[in-house]
Design an enzyme around this catalytic site. Sequence first.
Site, PDB file in Angstrom:
ATOM      1  N   HIS A 125      34.040 -61.479 -62.122  1.00  0.00           N
ATOM      2  CA  HIS A 125      34.285 -61.760 -60.708  1.00  0.00           C
ATOM      3  C   HIS A 125      32.973 -61.719 -59.910  1.00  0.00           C
ATOM      4  O   HIS A 125      32.623 -62.682 -59.210  1.00  0.00           O
ATOM      5  CB  HIS A 125      35.272 -60.704 -60.179  1.00  0.00           C
ATOM      6  CG  HIS A 125      35.631 -60.822 -58.732  1.00  0.00           C
ATOM      7  ND1 HIS A 125      36.821 -61.362 -58.310  1.00  0.00           N
ATOM      8  CD2 HIS A 125      34.975 -60.456 -57.604  1.00  0.00           C
ATOM      9  CE1 HIS A 125      36.870 -61.336 -56.982  1.00  0.00           C
ATOM     10  NE2 HIS A 125      35.761 -60.787 -56.531  1.00  0.00           N
ATOM     11  N   GLU A 126      32.238 -60.648 -60.060  1.00  0.00           N
ATOM     12  CA  GLU A 126      30.986 -60.527 -59.308  1.00  0.00           C
ATOM     13  C   GLU A 126      29.972 -61.573 -59.776  1.00  0.00           C
ATOM     14  O   GLU A 126      29.168 -62.073 -58.984  1.00  0.00           O
ATOM     15  CB  GLU A 126      30.413 -59.117 -59.421  1.00  0.00           C
ATOM     16  CG  GLU A 126      31.358 -57.989 -58.961  1.00  0.00           C
ATOM     17  CD  GLU A 126      31.954 -58.171 -57.570  1.00  0.00           C
ATOM     18  OE1 GLU A 126      31.346 -58.878 -56.740  1.00  0.00           O
ATOM     19  OE2 GLU A 126      33.042 -57.610 -57.309  1.00  0.00           O
ATOM     20  N   GLU A 169      34.933 -66.033 -52.266  1.00  0.00           N
ATOM     21  CA  GLU A 169      35.935 -65.443 -53.154  1.00  0.00           C
ATOM     22  C   GLU A 169      36.478 -66.491 -54.128  1.00  0.00           C
ATOM     23  O   GLU A 169      36.868 -66.157 -55.246  1.00  0.00           O
ATOM     24  CB  GLU A 169      37.063 -64.842 -52.307  1.00  0.00           C
ATOM     25  CG  GLU A 169      38.073 -64.023 -53.084  1.00  0.00           C
ATOM     26  CD  GLU A 169      37.555 -62.661 -53.523  1.00  0.00           C
ATOM     27  OE1 GLU A 169      36.408 -62.281 -53.146  1.00  0.00           O
ATOM     28  OE2 GLU A 169      38.286 -61.966 -54.263  1.00  0.00           O
ATOM     29  N   HIS A 177      30.553 -64.623 -57.734  1.00  0.00           N
ATOM     30  CA  HIS A 177      29.868 -64.517 -56.437  1.00  0.00           C
ATOM     31  C   HIS A 177      28.367 -64.763 -56.599  1.00  0.00           C
ATOM     32  O   HIS A 177      27.730 -65.449 -55.805  1.00  0.00           O
ATOM     33  CB  HIS A 177      30.066 -63.111 -55.855  1.00  0.00           C
ATOM     34  CG  HIS A 177      31.400 -62.862 -55.228  1.00  0.00           C
ATOM     35  ND1 HIS A 177      31.901 -63.621 -54.212  1.00  0.00           N
ATOM     36  CD2 HIS A 177      32.343 -61.896 -55.467  1.00  0.00           C
ATOM     37  CE1 HIS A 177      33.098 -63.137 -53.833  1.00  0.00           C
ATOM     38  NE2 HIS A 177      33.396 -62.098 -54.593  1.00  0.00           N
TER      39      HIS A 177
END
Lengths: 502, 502
Positions: B262-263, B301, B266
């Site tokens: 997830h990060e 996101e 980003h």
Amino acid sequence: MTLRALRAEIAAVNDLLCASSVLVWDSRTMMPKGGAAARGHQIAALIEAARARLMGPATARALEGALREVESLPEDDAAVREVGAVRDALAFHARIPADLLRAKAELRAAANGAWIEARALSRFDLFEPYLTRTVALAREYAAAIGGGGHPYDALIGLYEPGETVASLETLFAALREGIRPLLERAAARPAPRLDVLRRSFPAERQRDFAAAIAARFGYDFDRGRLDFTVHPFEISFTRADVRLTLRRAETFDPPAIFGGFHEAGHGLYEQNVDEAYTRTALATDLVGFYAVGGTSFGAHESQSRLWENHVGRSPAFWARHFADLQAAFPDALGDIDADAFHAAITHVRPGAIRTDADELTYDLHIMLRVELEARLIAGEIEARDIPEAWNAAMRRDLGVAVASDAMGCLQDIHWSSGMIGSFCTYTIGNVMAAQLFVSAMGDPGVRDGLEAGDYAPLHHWLRERVWRHGRRFSRDELLVRATGRALDPAPYLAHLAARYGA
Amino acid sequence: MTLRALRAEIAAVNDLLCASSVLVWDSRTMMPKGGAAARGHQIAALIEAARARLMGPATARALEGALREVESLPEDDAAVREVGAVRDALAFHARIPADLLRAKAELRAAANGAWIEARALSRFDLFEPYLTRTVALAREYAAAIGGGGHPYDALIGLYEPGETVASLETLFAALREGIRPLLERAAARPAPRLDVLRRSFPAERQRDFAAAIAARFGYDFDRGRLDFTVHPFEISFTRADVRLTLRRAETFDPPAIFGGFHEAGHGLYEQNVDEAYTRTALATDLVGFYAVGGTSFGAHESQSRLWENHVGRSPAFWARHFADLQAAFPDALGDIDADAFHAAITHVRPGAIRTDADELTYDLHIMLRVELEARLIAGEIEARDIPEAWNAAMRRDLGVAVASDAMGCLQDIHWSSGMIGSFCTYTIGNVMAAQLFVSAMGDPGVRDGLEAGDYAPLHHWLRERVWRHGRRFSRDELLVRATGRALDPAPYLAHLAARYGA
């Protein structure tokens, strides 16, 4: 309430300078390599914002009122010194053209990269144009600061207020005269066993040992941390966050463990500045734009050298802690005793590299640099003359033939950082450390504590006399209050003679 | 040359905001606990300095000329958007009283400490006065921003420009309607083996695995790093230094490894903003004062959720990489196959905690928060009503009985940080991720790449259509250009049905 208004402005300046220091710490310990260019911009923006705040109308207005508010207080009152430091800083910065600061900052970024490459290839010619420009800007800077006397005096004063070429010549002459016979005697002695230092000492365990000793010295890890870097340093962002770094070495490289003690000494100073001075002019170098609580670079160095050399290299220290070191490194030290180890770590051997130098030859490296810088700033020599002048001085002062410029005039980062004028503070730190240590040892509690491995009495002695005062007193004021005399080389020479003259 | 002058001012603003982000990163990963109070002052000083620079006379002067300079360019030209972003930011900040900003900043520091304690003790009464004040300031802030419509709209617009209470109601109704039957079907299925996730998965090896996958996704470790924190996050200081953190877990806690993916999503967005936009208004949120290149929180996101869920939770991903995971954790996974593992990590189980939620129930957590925030800001409920309203909504929407306020309305950091208005962006990110992913999968190169474990085609597809544009295009402009439509929940519901409806 104008002193209060002044404090609000200076607090913001300190915040911005602390932020700059966080960015410096990060750039040396954590930053990925791609981040360097952007980081340079960020640090420059912080310094610019700090300068804008310091030189802004709110500070000037508050200063005027604050000066009136403190005029009836005694001259050495903390508030008088605090307001005076702001006044002096405003006068200083008003003399420096903004263009010159920008030119220095831009050059620093370029020069540092050039120096790294020049050193790696041992090619002074790659660095020479940058050094020429650095010297030219340093001359301009010295002229802008002014003050009369030798032009180098203005640059020395940035790091060690009050010292001059003339005062350093007197000090250095005394040191040279005292050190020379000790060095001759040391050269005549047989070398101790040194192979032990080249055995395997895993870096992480060296760090753990250095951290354990730092904690025993009273360094507070709730307000600090210890990381690895290429070049060790201490840096603080108020007394509540004071960080140390250690050279990563897999042998018992003395600059690693002793570097840890050294940086811990710097850290103790910053962690113990009076809490009431936090974010004030008594814990901020408003001239040099460092968020630092120590009163001069030399005073700071005195604390690192005191813990490194007077405590950490003493026979008493290793009589007490060698067993701990053996327990941490059983494979390397199983067949060695404390005396043999102590002989190895205090062995005197003139060499080419300052940061590897033993206690007896270290100052000779410093004096050489100070002499060259003074001649550069006076225009007696130019950047292109440096390699020859350097190598000649190394032969003359240390009897060392310099194998390459990488091992010679390219070894230190200072010139590529534009830090001309700072070298003398290393030697002043050595002299001041001895002077304070002798006085501290006059206290039986301190002496008994050190014999017993209890560092709290020495910690307390230094905190009361040096650390807590922050920038309130000058270096010599601190020394007179603590030892009865201004800077004096006699205790240092006595210490060297006691340790290296036998 | 006024656009150039404007860029110099905005570059300095970006530098200061990047510095603030470095201080935030440090405070969450490295800072000793004693440093917190001073760090709060430092970050506040940086934001203040950035605001002073943005609102200073030099920016206003340069803006006037820059607006003239770009007036003949097409409306979607990068320079037009760049100058427009500065103009809008100046208009925005001019509406916000400095006192309100200071009050918000002061409250944030206090509220965060109170929240940490309240959550640890599960005592909402300790946090209630801070939440009451936070809501009061948020109402004032919304009124100052203005814009008409529901008062919550102004706060939503800080994070997701263009969204409103009304537009979210339409979106949420469609999502609820699509998710409800899937959830019923999932509840009727027998649970897979989950014990495997509770076995020992050493944290350092989880990090190494997450880092290896991030690198395969194209995250550049020369311009980034991955560290442990309590709450994972991504943060950037220009595209040249974009850092990720990972939750430290010793079991296969899905938020750890999947949090890493997830990060990384980003991070990919920030690392791939057009280099020409570095330190400009096209890589700086001048309204929210974040040095961020993504065009909205929801768009950001979407990139994290795309890589986490559409790539990282797909059967194809684990068909390819489960063997790597087995090799990293042979003790835990020796007796498990890829299908059983995939069943465990996609198991649907309504629970109390948002950050532990599976893909199907996650949006229900979000909608609940958005609804409560809207009612709080409208004055329909007050802070003291929150626990009851929260627990009732959890029963209604998820069928979950909340065991304590720590597991309920105290679980998230957002309210203690004053971040009211941001929750909707999590769901917008989910919707946008699916929309982009379906379009990307229309490209045979992307599809074949994912089957083969080659992420370069998808990386390239997203870089061209989303990442490189920074803040030049709005979220819906990006979506229309990339998928032909503005935000549309249909692809997301189709994705959920395909993965969880069988």
